[in-house]
Design a protein around this motif. Structure first.
Motif, PDB file in Angstrom:
ATOM      1  N   ILE A  96       0.802  -1.231   0.000  1.00 29.92           N
ATOM      2  CA  ILE A  96       0.000   0.000   0.000  1.00 29.92           C
ATOM      3  C   ILE A  96       0.836   1.284   0.000  1.00 29.92           C
ATOM      4  CG2 ILE A  96      -1.882  -1.185   1.171  1.00 29.92           C
ATOM      5  CD1 ILE A  96      -1.226   0.427   3.676  1.00 29.92           C
ATOM      6  N   GLY A  97       2.143   1.176  -0.269  1.00 34.89           N
ATOM      7  CA  GLY A  97       2.929   2.364  -0.548  1.00 34.89           C
ATOM      8  C   GLY A  97       3.758   2.930   0.583  1.00 34.89           C
ATOM      9  N   ILE A  98       3.629   2.402   1.790  1.00 39.96           N
ATOM     10  CA  ILE A  98       4.393   2.948   2.925  1.00 39.96           C
ATOM     11  C   ILE A  98       5.886   2.727   2.712  1.00 39.96           C
ATOM     12  CG2 ILE A  98       4.845   2.681   5.389  1.00 39.96           C
ATOM     13  CD1 ILE A  98       1.848   2.178   5.748  1.00 39.96           C
ATOM     14  N   ALA A 102       8.981   5.568   2.335  1.00 33.69           N
ATOM     15  CA  ALA A 102      10.243   5.540   3.075  1.00 33.69           C
ATOM     16  C   ALA A 102      11.429   5.523   2.116  1.00 33.69           C
ATOM     17  CB  ALA A 102      10.272   4.307   3.981  1.00 33.69           C
ATOM     18  N   GLY A 103      11.309   4.734   1.044  1.00 36.34           N
ATOM     19  CA  GLY A 103      12.396   4.639   0.071  1.00 36.34           C
ATOM     20  C   GLY A 103      12.658   5.945  -0.652  1.00 36.34           C
ATOM     21  N   ALA A 104      11.594   6.661  -1.025  1.00 42.57           N
ATOM     22  CA  ALA A 104      11.763   7.953  -1.701  1.00 42.57           C
ATOM     23  C   ALA A 104      12.471   8.957  -0.790  1.00 42.57           C
ATOM     24  CB  ALA A 104      10.407   8.494  -2.141  1.00 42.57           C
ATOM     25  N   PHE A 162       0.058   5.089  -5.120  1.00 49.93           N
ATOM     26  CA  PHE A 162       1.169   5.845  -4.538  1.00 49.93           C
ATOM     27  C   PHE A 162       2.478   5.064  -4.649  1.00 49.93           C
ATOM     28  CE2 PHE A 162      -1.798   8.827  -2.725  1.00 49.93           C
ATOM     29  CZ  PHE A 162      -1.041   9.955  -2.489  1.00 49.93           C
ATOM     30  N   SER A 163       2.409   3.750  -4.426  1.00 53.46           N
ATOM     31  CA  SER A 163       3.605   2.917  -4.504  1.00 53.46           C
ATOM     32  C   SER A 163       4.223   2.987  -5.892  1.00 53.46           C
ATOM     33  CB  SER A 163       3.251   1.470  -4.152  1.00 53.46           C
ATOM     34  OG  SER A 163       4.395   0.649  -4.209  1.00 53.46           O
ATOM     35  N   MET A 164       3.405   2.880  -6.920  1.00 55.93           N
ATOM     36  CA  MET A 164       3.906   2.944  -8.295  1.00 55.93           C
ATOM     37  C   MET A 164       4.465   4.333  -8.610  1.00 55.93           C
ATOM     38  SD  MET A 164       0.854   0.796 -10.174  1.00 55.93           S
ATOM     39  CE  MET A 164       1.585   0.942 -11.804  1.00 55.93           C
TER      40      MET A 164
END
Length: 335
Positions: A96-98, A102-104, A162-164
């Motif tokens: 779900i993008g969390i 964090a990675g960004a 959001f993840s994509m």
């Protein structure tokens, strides 16, 4: 009141999972590019090994094993919280993008913020938490509707979007970066466990020492949040307040883990399901098992991946996805 038979069942699986973690750790110590005889592990542990054995054990294998187990525990507990507060069995911090948030944040920090190596290790979890928190807030705002509240399916779809998008942002960021920095971020994206030294354990451990007892303390609240919203309100639960509190805990757990392991998904999806299948859906029972299951699954994925292609191996995130993606599709079809 929890039945004594269920408590005995939980204890049996608890110690079984501890045994699996220990057995997998021993296999992981002995296997690999720098092999170490299993008959020499005990001698090295008590300080009677050769220089090479001590170096392999204490400088290479032990930190990697510990960081992998701790990160798997954090991801599993984060996934269990997200599944409870969204009442959706498909919720996972990677899906779900969390993790991408964090990675960004880590990519921006790594590429553009000058910081000395000593501080870098301890700042990473904080940076990852900031990025993951901002992403979680945006996902929550886009998923929430005043008339109907938080819609679980809407949350999952928004999170995937959001993840994509954030993965695309990271690719744009590294397109003009220096080669060594590109390699680091590419490894992070693949879930290649890179924080394999003792300072990374010291950076991750305080988050778990605070958050795991806190979430276990809130287990009964999570039971209530798993009910329908009118029932939870009728039981005296401040639903939005508790949901936001537990969401913050889930974000912090996931961010602290992926800051040292890279983008690993599906551990937080699978571990709670396995634990629930063993002892049922009560959080007091399955959360401790989910924590251990997550630690074991990530350790197993890393051990297998590290030894399939020597010396570089296959990233643990890829191995976890090979197992978790089919399981995710199965859950989608089932639900």
């Amino acid at each position: 009141m929890i039945q004594s038979a269920l408590i005995k069942k939980q204890r049996f699986f608890f110690f079984t999972l501890l045994g699996l973690i220990l057995a997998t750790a021993i296999i992981s110590i002995g296997a690999g590019y720098s092999s170490m005889g299993y008959d020499r592990i005990a001698a090295a542990l008590i300080g009677q090994g050769t220089f090479k054995e001590n170096f392999v054990l204490f400088s290479i294998r032990m930190p990697r094993i510990l960081i992998t187990v701790l990160a798997g525990m954090a991801l599993a507990l984060s996934g269990a919280i997200l599944q409870s507060i969204t009442r959706n069995d498909l919720a996972d911090p990677g899906i779900i993008g969390i993790n991408s948030g964090a990675g960004a944040a880590i990519a921006l920090f790594f590429l553009f913020v000058p910081v000395d190596a000593g501080s870098f290790v301890y700042l990473l979890p904080l940076v990852a938490f900031g990025g993951a928190l901002l992403t979680a807030i945006l996902i929550y705002l886009f998923s929430y509707q005043r008339e109907t509240g938080l819609q679980p399916i809407r949350l999952i779809l928004t999170g995937i979007g959001f993840s994509m998008a954030l993965s695309g942002v990271m690719i744009v960021l590294i397109s003009s970066a220096e080669r060594e920095k590109v390699d680091f971020i590419a490894n992070w994206l693949a879930g290649n466990i890179w924080g394999t030294d003792w300072p990374f354990i010291l950076a991750l451990l305080p988050w778990l020492l605070v958050l795991i007892p806190f979430v276990l303390y809130k287990a009964n609240r999570l039971n209530m949040l798993g009910l329908s919203e009118p029932v939870a309100v009728g039981l005296g639960v401040s639903v939005e307040k508790e949901r936001i509190t537990m969401l913050l805990a889930a974000v912090a757990l996931a961010a602290s883990a992926v800051s040292v392991t890279g983008g690993i998904a599906f551990i937080g999806l699978m571990a709670p399901h396995i634990a629930k299948a063993l002892v049922g859906p009560r959080h007091q029972l399955f959360l401790p098992l989910a924590i251990l299951t997550g630690g074991w699954l990530l350790l197993l994925a890393d051990t297998i991946g590290r030894n399939l292609l020597e010396p570089s191996g296959i990233p643990a995130g890829v191995m976890a996805a090979l197992i978790g993606a089919p399981y995710f599709i199965y859950l989608l079809m089932k639900k």
